[in-house]
Design a protein around this motif. Structure first.
Motif, PDB file in Angstrom:
ATOM      1  N   ASN A  37       0.833  -1.204   0.000  1.00 44.56           N
ATOM      2  CA  ASN A  37       0.000   0.000   0.000  1.00 44.56           C
ATOM      3  C   ASN A  37       0.870   1.258   0.000  1.00 44.56           C
ATOM      4  N   THR A  38       0.694   2.056  -1.008  1.00 43.78           N
ATOM      5  CA  THR A  38       1.421   3.319  -1.112  1.00 43.78           C
ATOM      6  C   THR A  38       0.453   4.429  -1.515  1.00 43.78           C
ATOM      7  N   PHE A  39       0.863   5.644  -1.217  1.00 40.40           N
ATOM      8  CA  PHE A  39       0.124   6.818  -1.684  1.00 40.40           C
ATOM      9  C   PHE A  39       1.135   7.753  -2.321  1.00 40.40           C
ATOM     10  N   HIS A  40       0.829   8.212  -3.523  1.00 46.20           N
ATOM     11  CA  HIS A  40       1.762   9.109  -4.200  1.00 46.20           C
ATOM     12  C   HIS A  40       0.999  10.058  -5.114  1.00 46.20           C
ATOM     13  N   CYS A  41       1.413  11.308  -5.122  1.00 44.79           N
ATOM     14  CA  CYS A  41       0.816  12.267  -6.043  1.00 44.79           C
ATOM     15  C   CYS A  41       1.758  13.443  -6.253  1.00 44.79           C
ATOM     16  N   TYR A  42       1.710  14.001  -7.465  1.00 47.57           N
ATOM     17  CA  TYR A  42       2.321  15.295  -7.748  1.00 47.57           C
ATOM     18  C   TYR A  42       1.214  16.339  -7.609  1.00 47.57           C
ATOM     19  N   LEU A  43       1.578  17.544  -7.227  1.00 53.54           N
ATOM     20  CA  LEU A  43       0.569  18.566  -6.973  1.00 53.54           C
ATOM     21  C   LEU A  43       0.885  19.869  -7.688  1.00 53.54           C
TER      22      LEU A  43
END
Length: 222
Positions: A37-43
């Motif tokens: 389980n990972t969470f990743h985002c560019y903003l």
């Protein structure tokens, strides 16, 4: 116990100067073992990236302008970290930026009581020694060759390994089960199962082993 190793990249150092988050990376740990389980985002920070920050992470204004805003991902982010301890290197920096983003949306800030700061752990364990992430990777022989620039997920992966070492644990971790002496090795990249059965020596083998030890131990090797 589940924890989340977290890292952010920003447009600059200080929220007082209006700097914003451009990337969030999170890796979940379950009893110190990385899960999938990972969470990743560019903003899209809705402002320009400073020259110094650009040198660190390499995310251009053009690239970031096409990404989602924090308001678009905040629900998923908060759901991911809910009821989990956060593991952050130099937590004051990341928390100040995350809480600034949350405050801009009128949301409750993150409580630093539920945060483990690996920078503080390292300073306590190695007073007077370098405690940057790169320095700790070198100390613990963690391969950081992919870290040519700071990126949130790569930094999270490295920090997870450093964190385990700081706590005095070793990788990979063995999970012992009662069924037929099954042992499972788990690391951050894959899961390999193997089975070992206890094999008892025969009476003849035990006798020969005992005779060998008696004969060997009588010799003086020093």
């Amino acid at each position: 116990m589940k924890e989340v190793v977290l890292d952010t990249e920003t447009t600059g150092l200080s929220v007082r100067e209006g700097h914003r988050i451009v990337e969030i990376g999170c890796i979940e740990l379950d009893n110190l073992i990385p899960t999938k389980n990972t969470f990743h985002c560019y903003l899209n920070p809705e402002r320009k990236v400073s020259e110094k920050a650009l040198e660190v992470h390499g995310y251009t204004d053009e690239f970031l302008s096409t990404q989602k805003k924090f308001s678009d991902v905040v629900k998923d982010f908060l759901n991911f970290i809910e009821n989990k301890k956060l593991v952050i290197h130099n937590a004051e920096f990341d928390l100040s930026h995350l809480n600034n983003e949350l405050a801009l949306l009128g949301k409750e800030k993150l409580d630093n009581k539920n945060v483990v700061d690996t920078l503080a752990l390292a300073r306590d364990k190695f007073p007077g020694s370098p405690t940057s992430l790169d320095a700790l990777c070198k100390r613990y022989h963690v391969d950081n060759s992919k870290r040519t620039q700071h990126t949130a997920l790569i930094d999270c992966d490295l920090l997870a390994k450093v964190y385990i070492n700081l706590l005095g644990q070793k990788e990979p971790t063995l999970n012992f089960k009662n069924e037929d002496n099954e042992k499972t090795i788990i690391d951050s990249d894959n899961i390999n199962q193997y089975y070992k059965k206890i094999i008892k020596p025969t009476e003849k083998e035990a006798k020969l082993h005992k005779e060998y030890l008696n004969k060997t131990l009588k010799k003086n090797f020093f």
